[in-house]
Design an enzyme around this catalytic site. Structure first.
Site, PDB file in Angstrom:
ATOM      1  N   CYS A   1       0.835  -1.192   0.000  1.00  0.00           N
ATOM      2  CA  CYS A   1       0.000   0.000   0.000  1.00  0.00           C
ATOM      3  C   CYS A   1       0.867   1.238   0.000  1.00  0.00           C
ATOM      4  O   CYS A   1       2.090   1.159   0.087  1.00  0.00           O
ATOM      5  CB  CYS A   1      -0.936   0.025   1.216  1.00  0.00           C
ATOM      6  SG  CYS A   1      -0.160   0.572   2.755  1.00  0.00           S
TER       7      CYS A   1
ATOM      8  N   SER B   1      12.178  -9.404 -10.089  1.00  0.00           N
ATOM      9  CA  SER B   1      13.228  -8.765 -10.873  1.00  0.00           C
ATOM     10  C   SER B   1      14.584  -9.037 -10.237  1.00  0.00           C
ATOM     11  O   SER B   1      14.659  -9.531  -9.111  1.00  0.00           O
ATOM     12  CB  SER B   1      12.962  -7.256 -10.975  1.00  0.00           C
ATOM     13  OG  SER B   1      13.793  -6.657 -11.944  1.00  0.00           O
TER      14      SER B   1
ATOM     15  N   ASN C   1       3.563  -0.818   4.048  1.00  0.00           N
ATOM     16  CA  ASN C   1       3.836  -0.907   2.617  1.00  0.00           C
ATOM     17  C   ASN C   1       4.908  -1.962   2.409  1.00  0.00           C
ATOM     18  O   ASN C   1       6.040  -1.796   2.867  1.00  0.00           O
ATOM     19  CB  ASN C   1       4.318   0.461   2.094  1.00  0.00           C
ATOM     20  CG  ASN C   1       4.723   0.416   0.639  1.00  0.00           C
ATOM     21  OD1 ASN C   1       4.280  -0.437  -0.116  1.00  0.00           O
ATOM     22  ND2 ASN C   1       5.569   1.348   0.232  1.00  0.00           N
ATOM     23  N   GLY C   2       4.572  -3.050   1.729  1.00  0.00           N
ATOM     24  CA  GLY C   2       5.562  -4.083   1.465  1.00  0.00           C
ATOM     25  C   GLY C   2       5.009  -5.478   1.627  1.00  0.00           C
ATOM     26  O   GLY C   2       3.798  -5.705   1.644  1.00  0.00           O
TER      27      GLY C   2
END
Length: 647
Positions: free
Chosen positions: A2, A377, A85-86
């Site tokens: 988020c 990635s 966030n994460g």
């Protein structure tokens, strides 16, 4: 996943019910980070002390892990409120341990509650136990304290600002700027940070281009009480402590690298939504994609390139995808698309980053979001395993180690009158310098003389050593490659690589995961000796040996290319050149930048008298940033995210 925002009001500031609406409006500016579920929470609707805002991108436990997340022990239910966030990839193991050892109960199936329970039972030691990427703000209703923390490598961002009205923390700087009048934040341009940017191509942490806004550094936490400034502590102190390879245990060390990467990728594949992978055609991204295929045989990989020959890895990426059996999607970017997207891209960045590779990354992220919600990635492999060509420089300069210091300095002076570009000039100059003097990361944009020509306020005492001196002091006694890696962890990696990775993917509501940047992977990589990282023939030697059974042969020893961008050519003709002239003609940065000097550089570059492409790009991106965030003469068109939740 988020975008988070928290406002902690100073007790001396007037309470206002409008603060909740202000935070909600500011949080809306980062709706792209979490279009699935926005919202706010306040400890008091009429006169709040703390207001939390969030925008959630649902990845794990979609149905239940709403934010702000509330948790507490049985005797203090709801004690903690979290915006996060994460992703915590070892959350299942942490939840099991917390339940078994401490009797912790959980109401959801997600990773957020693992953070809260771990913090309650283990305090700040919990941060060492989290395998993942994170930036979070945790309000302790009992201690009346806001606890903020960031992951060890700085994968996820966090900005902080304190004024007379209180303290604001958030995932995106634009939200803090929106609330700055309420908190009375100083928004004057930080000219020292600007000079650092022109040299490094990014603004180094903890600085930003606004004096009153800083960043919580990677691997750090902050405690903030109402009326007080953030008290910051570093909890992650990386060390590259080489352990020589025993003659009979070499293969075992390579197997250890393979095993830890397999474990990291397995944990990074945990999600309730579809996971894909970026594939540039190099060893790092190919290894991650090949390992991910073991968990999802229907993996989709993505790459991007340009129509100009020599500036595309599409063919190599396609061959790599075929070799590992992945479905592949490509996106070719035209010059017109590139130019048209620049205002939107710089708005998403918050701070200028003069790395042209972030533009194709923006486009491939947009393409990937049509198919998946999460991508893996290969960022971080070069810093951890010794992948940059510049890391081999100590080998080419080794002869200078045997030259007395006075003679070395004389050789440097002798190189100055030699014509630029003359064979041997750079070698003599760099050989005359110590590692601390010559190396400050991968970006080399302006020399002092070049900077004086475009910056009226140039200050010679503001140098890269402002950023690197303390880092070199910490690595005293390490081998030269380890010291360069250590510098890059705190500069190039978190200032450029991870900023563009986070901002360009989140701009498209896409979560990017980086399995190389895992504490367990770092623990293995940090023990590699000098000769297992670089040789005269190659870089990342041990990693290449470890990946021989995993990566296709045509990729294994291929030279690094990445996402190259034809900036040098495009700034000589076409849409990008026209855009550059228009930026210089309309810019109001003349108090900070010498516009006549920039135009002279542009003319020299256009007619082929010199290659100023890197320097021009650095200045032009700052001008565009200034036009958006200071002049407000450029207002990018930001579309509303409309992506559905993938179940």
């Amino acid at each position: 996943m988020c975008g988070l925002l928290a406002y902690l009001r100073d007790p001396s500031a007037d309470p206002s019910a409008e603060l909740v609406a202000a935070v909600s409006g500011a949080a809306h500016l980062m709706r792209h980070r979490g279009p699935d579920e926005p919202g706010t929470w306040a400890d008091d609707d009429e006169s709040p002390t703390v207001v939390l805002g969030f925008n959630r991108l649902s990845i794990i436990d979609i149905a239940h892990s709403h934010q702000p997340l509330s948790w507490g022990p049985p005797e203090e239910p709801g004690r903690y409120k979290l915006v996060f966030n994460g992703e915590i990839y070892n959350y299942l193991e942490l939840r099991d341990e917390l339940s078994a050892r401490h009797g912790a109960d959980f109401a959801t199936d997600g990773d957020g509650e693992a953070i809260l329970a771990a913090y309650h039972h283990w305090g700040t030691d919990a941060l060492h136990r989290l395998r993942g990427m994170f930036a979070f703000a945790l309000w302790d209703t009992v201690e009346r304290e806001l606890f903020c923390a960031r992951d060890p490598f700085g994968i996820k961002p966090m900005f902080m600002a304190t004024g007379s009205g209180g303290t604001i923390v958030g995932s995106e700087k634009k939200c803090l700027l929106d609330l700055a009048p309420v908190a009375d934040i100083d928004l004057a341009i930080d000219e020292r940070a600007l000079q650092h940017y022109t040299v490094l191509q990014y603004v180094p942490e903890p600085e930003t281009l606004h004096r009153g806004v800083r960043r919580l550094e990677s691997g750090s936490y902050a405690r903030i009480r109402p009326g007080g400034a953030p008290k910051v502590t570093r909890y992650f102190v990386p060390r590259f402590a080489a352990v020589p390879f025993a003659a009979d245990a070499e293969q075992g060390r390579y197997d250890e690298i393979t095993a830890v990467l397999e474990d990291s990728v397995a944990k990074h594949m945990r999600a309730d939504v579809t996971v894909g992978a970026f594939l540039s055609g190099g060893i790092d991204s190919t290894a991650i994609a090949a390992l991910a295929m073991r968990h999802n045989p229907r993996l989709i990989t993505f790459t991007t390139g340009f129509e100009r020959e020599g500036f595309s890895e599409v063919d190599v990426a396609v061959a790599s995808a075929e070799a590992i059996g992945a479905r592949h999607v490509t996106k070719v970017v035209s010059q017109a698309e590139f130019v048209a997207a620049l205002p939107e891209i710089v708005w998403y960045l918050d701070e200028p980053v003069a790395d042209p590779a972030l533009v194709p990354l923006f486009f491939i992220a947009r393409e990937a979001r049509k198919h998946v919600k999460v991508v893996l990635s290969g960022e971080g492999a070069d810093e951890l395993f010794g992948g940059y060509t510049i890391y081999r420089e100590p080998l080419s300069l080794k002869a200078f180690d045997y030259v007395p210091g006075r003679l070395r300095r004389s050789l440097g002076k002798a190189s100055r009158p030699l014509p630029d570009g003359m064979r041997g000039k750079s070698l003599l100059h760099r050989g005359s310098l110590t590692l601390e003097q010559r190396y400050y990361g991968n970006a080399r944009s302006f020399s002092d003389a070049q900077l004086r020509a475009v910056m009226p306020g140039f200050r010679p005492e503001w140098t890269h050593t402002d950023v690197t001196a303390a880092l070199y002091a910490e690595s005293d006694g390490w081998d030269s490659v380890a010291r360069m890696q250590h510098v890059d962890l705190f500069t190039w990696l978190r200032g450029d690589i991870l900023v563009k990775a986070d901002k360009m993917t989140m701009a498209n509501s896409l979560e990017l995961r980086v399995p190389f940047l895992d504490p367990e992977v770092f623990a293995v990589a940090s023990r590699l000796p000098f000769d297992q990282k670089i040789t005269r023939a190659t870089t990342k030697y041990a990693l290449r040996r470890a990946l021989e059974p995993i990566v296709p042969a045509h990729v294994l020893n291929r030279a690094k290319l990445g996402f190259p961008v034809p900036i040098r050519h495009w700034l000589r003709s076409g849409e990008l050149l026209d855009w550059a002239y228009a930026m210089v003609a309309t810019s109001q940065t003349d108090g900070l930048i010498d516009l006549v000097g920039v135009r002279r550089m542009l003319e020299e570059h256009r007619n082929g008298a010199a290659d100023h492409s890197r320097r021009l790009w650095t200045v032009l991106i700052f001008m565009l940033w200034y036009a958006i965030f200071v002049e407000k003469s450029v207002v990018p068109e930001i579309s509303e995210p409309t992506y559905p939740v993938q179940l």
